[in-house]
Design a protein around this motif. Structure first.
Motif, PDB file in Angstrom:
ATOM      1  N   ALA A 100       0.824  -1.208   0.000  1.00 18.41           N
ATOM      2  CA  ALA A 100       0.000   0.000   0.000  1.00 18.41           C
ATOM      3  C   ALA A 100       0.861   1.263   0.000  1.00 18.41           C
ATOM      4  N   ALA A 130       2.423   1.780  -3.387  1.00 18.40           N
ATOM      5  CA  ALA A 130       1.456   2.315  -4.346  1.00 18.40           C
ATOM      6  C   ALA A 130       1.258   3.818  -4.142  1.00 18.40           C
ATOM      7  N   GLU A 162      -8.039   6.327  -7.332  1.00 14.49           N
ATOM      8  CA  GLU A 162      -6.803   5.557  -7.518  1.00 14.49           C
ATOM      9  C   GLU A 162      -6.257   5.086  -6.168  1.00 14.49           C
ATOM     10  N   ARG A 200      -8.413   2.158  -4.983  1.00 17.11           N
ATOM     11  CA  ARG A 200      -8.150   0.935  -5.760  1.00 17.11           C
ATOM     12  C   ARG A 200      -6.811   0.304  -5.379  1.00 17.11           C
ATOM     13  N   GLU A 201      -5.785   1.119  -5.286  1.00 15.82           N
ATOM     14  CA  GLU A 201      -4.447   0.587  -5.020  1.00 15.82           C
ATOM     15  C   GLU A 201      -4.344   0.011  -3.599  1.00 15.82           C
ATOM     16  N   ARG A 225      -6.821  -1.075  -1.705  1.00 15.65           N
ATOM     17  CA  ARG A 225      -7.603  -2.318  -1.641  1.00 15.65           C
ATOM     18  C   ARG A 225      -6.860  -3.472  -2.307  1.00 15.65           C
ATOM     19  N   ALA A 226      -6.179  -3.182  -3.392  1.00 18.74           N
ATOM     20  CA  ALA A 226      -5.411  -4.231  -4.078  1.00 18.74           C
ATOM     21  C   ALA A 226      -4.293  -4.769  -3.188  1.00 18.74           C
ATOM     22  N   ALA A 227      -3.839  -3.958  -2.232  1.00 17.98           N
ATOM     23  CA  ALA A 227      -2.790  -4.397  -1.308  1.00 17.98           C
ATOM     24  C   ALA A 227      -3.328  -5.342  -0.243  1.00 17.98           C
ATOM     25  N   GLY A 228      -4.665  -5.444  -0.144  1.00 15.60           N
ATOM     26  CA  GLY A 228      -5.235  -6.405   0.798  1.00 15.60           C
ATOM     27  C   GLY A 228      -6.182  -5.830   1.827  1.00 15.60           C
ATOM     28  N   THR A 238      -9.820  -3.817   2.965  1.00 19.78           N
ATOM     29  CA  THR A 238     -11.213  -3.688   2.523  1.00 19.78           C
ATOM     30  C   THR A 238     -11.666  -2.236   2.539  1.00 19.78           C
TER      31      THR A 238
END
Length: 289
Positions: A200, A203, A242, A245-246, A248-251, A253
């Motif tokens: 995170a 990003a 952005e 999204r980034e 959340r993509a790291a894990g 919620t």
């Protein structure tokens, strides 16, 4: 350098010169970089930079360590540290750093013994040494590690000024605590949590946020940003999207931005506001409804 700064530098050079040979615990930060620079200049090939590598160290910090060691021209190696295997560290007590540094210093001393090097040195400065909350300093003292900056009486401001005068490119690099500092005290440190924080924060850096911290609160990522970057993060819908999204993509919620912004030691704040334990009731001979 002006005269007072030159005197401070000379004291540091003299403290290092007396060592003869040294393994330098090198994190890639300003303090340890200055120690490495002076050790390399004074001791030449008898100075060895050693960086402890584990899941609690951000990948960017590893990259900085490699780059700065090359810039200085010093010998540089990595060792694997296993602080997460120590329950004292993994359980994340307030003195967590004591266990981490004790593991690091143990490995550094073993490296020094293999290399035939007399001393292990660190980057603890004079300001660190007088702080009331420095379990890492306790570990250094108990491990017999030499602290040249402290011995020479150099505080944070002098360290940065000398690093700048010597041409070190990271003289103004912000202080960077390990990734475990993003996890609330008392909550277990795991490789998965550290990886989520690292991803995170990486990003956010790619999105142009400098010095961002992602505090791990289970499914929630609490993001601390510099005051001058808060407006950019919340006012622009595209950037806000952005970030969500980034992260959340790291894990994570949920993604929350802390309106107080970045400040060091924010995980200590909860320790100061915890309610006091209930007082014992006086003996009255019976209960009242």
């Amino acid at each position: 350098m002006d005269a007072p700064l030159r005197d401070a530098y000379d004291r540091l050079r003299a403290a290092v010169g007396r060592l003869g040979s040294a393994v330098i615990g090198f994190s890639g930060g300003v303090d340890s970089a200055l120690v490495l620079k002076v050790c390399h200049d004074a001791l030449g090939g008898r100075a060895l930079a050693v960086t402890g590598k584990s899941s609690s160290l951000a990948p960017e910090e590893l990259g900085d360590a490699v780059r700065i060691a090359r810039e200085i021209g010093a010998r540089h190696v990595f060792i694997e540290t296993e602080e997460l295997a120590d329950a004292g560290y993994a359980q994340n007590p307030v003195n967590r750093c004591y266990f981490c540094k004790s593991e690091l210093y143990r490995k550094l001393r073993a490296t020094a013994a293999r290399e035939g090097i007399a001393h292990v040195v660190d980057g603890i400065n004079a300001d660190d040494a007088v702080s009331a909350d420095r379990p890492g300093t306790q570990a250094s003292e108990r491990s017999g590690v030499v602290s040249p900056l402290r011995e020479a009486g150099l505080g944070k401001a002098e360290v940065r000024a000398i690093a700048r005068a010597l041409g070190l490119s990271i003289w103004d690099k912000p202080a960077m605590a390990c990734l475990s500092s993003r996890i609330p005290f008392g909550e277990e440190i795991t490789p998965g949590k550290l990886a989520a924080v690292a991803a995170a924060e990486g990003a956010l850096r790619r999105l142009g946020f400098k010095g961002a911290r992602v505090r791990h609160h289970g499914a929630i990522a609490r993001i601390e940003l510099r005051p001058d970057e808060l407006a950019r993060a919340v006012a622009c819908a595209e950037i806000r999207g952005e970030v969500v999204r980034e992260v959340r993509a790291a894990g994570f919620t949920y993604v929350a931005i802390d309106l107080e912004g970045y400040r060091t030691g924010s995980m200590h704040e909860v320790l100061a506001i915890r309610p006091a334990p209930p007082r014992a009731r006086p003996a009255t001979g019976g209960e009242r409804s």
